[in-house]
Motif scaffolding. Sequence first.
Motif, PDB file in Angstrom:
ATOM      1  N   LEU A  51      35.397  39.102  36.184  1.00 56.66           N
ATOM      2  CA  LEU A  51      34.125  39.588  35.171  1.00 56.66           C
ATOM      3  C   LEU A  51      33.868  39.016  34.132  1.00 56.66           C
ATOM      4  CD1 LEU A  51      32.610  42.761  36.728  1.00 56.66           C
ATOM      5  CD2 LEU A  51      31.519  40.853  37.184  1.00 56.66           C
ATOM      6  N   SER A  52      35.051  39.124  33.459  1.00 54.61           N
ATOM      7  CA  SER A  52      35.008  38.603  31.294  1.00 54.61           C
ATOM      8  C   SER A  52      35.403  36.975  31.968  1.00 54.61           C
ATOM      9  CB  SER A  52      36.830  39.557  31.511  1.00 54.61           C
ATOM     10  OG  SER A  52      37.702  39.091  31.794  1.00 54.61           O
ATOM     11  N   ASP A  53      35.548  36.026  32.650  1.00 52.43           N
ATOM     12  CA  ASP A  53      35.583  34.977  32.790  1.00 52.43           C
ATOM     13  C   ASP A  53      34.439  34.143  32.919  1.00 52.43           C
ATOM     14  OD1 ASP A  53      36.662  32.456  33.023  1.00 52.43           O
ATOM     15  OD2 ASP A  53      38.022  33.154  34.646  1.00 52.43           O
ATOM     16  N   PRO A  54      33.873  33.548  31.940  1.00 49.05           N
ATOM     17  CA  PRO A  54      32.430  33.293  31.842  1.00 49.05           C
ATOM     18  C   PRO A  54      32.629  31.837  33.863  1.00 49.05           C
ATOM     19  CG  PRO A  54      33.183  32.606  30.209  1.00 49.05           C
ATOM     20  CD  PRO A  54      33.977  33.358  30.988  1.00 49.05           C
ATOM     21  N   LEU A  84      33.053  33.635  37.942  1.00 54.04           N
ATOM     22  CA  LEU A  84      32.097  34.705  37.934  1.00 54.04           C
ATOM     23  C   LEU A  84      32.165  35.288  39.618  1.00 54.04           C
ATOM     24  CD1 LEU A  84      29.295  35.208  35.961  1.00 54.04           C
ATOM     25  CD2 LEU A  84      31.229  36.218  35.923  1.00 54.04           C
ATOM     26  N   THR A 133      27.189  37.205  43.175  1.00 53.85           N
ATOM     27  CA  THR A 133      26.224  38.508  43.765  1.00 53.85           C
ATOM     28  C   THR A 133      26.725  38.537  44.567  1.00 53.85           C
ATOM     29  OG1 THR A 133      24.007  37.503  43.440  1.00 53.85           O
ATOM     30  CG2 THR A 133      25.355  37.572  41.221  1.00 53.85           C
TER      31      THR A 133
END
Length: 74
Positions: free
Chosen positions: A50-53, A56, A59
């Motif tokens: 989640l911290s790697d843009p 991601l 969904t």
Amino acid sequence: MSKQKIKDADSSVVSTGDAKFRRAQPERSIVPALIIPSAAEDRLITAAALSDPDALPMTNAQLRQLRPARPLPK
């Protein structure tokens, strides 16, 4: 030297006259063992993802839109 096939001590090498040929060996299936992360490891992996843009996770809406590339066997 005669042109008959001669097997070396290494059975994967075959000589025909002056030429030597190496027989193709069947590839071994290398399947690593599946290691299921613990709940704590899973939380760390998810937090890192989640911290790697640029990478991601998908969904739930995106996952629902996925379709198999090939029809599933019946």
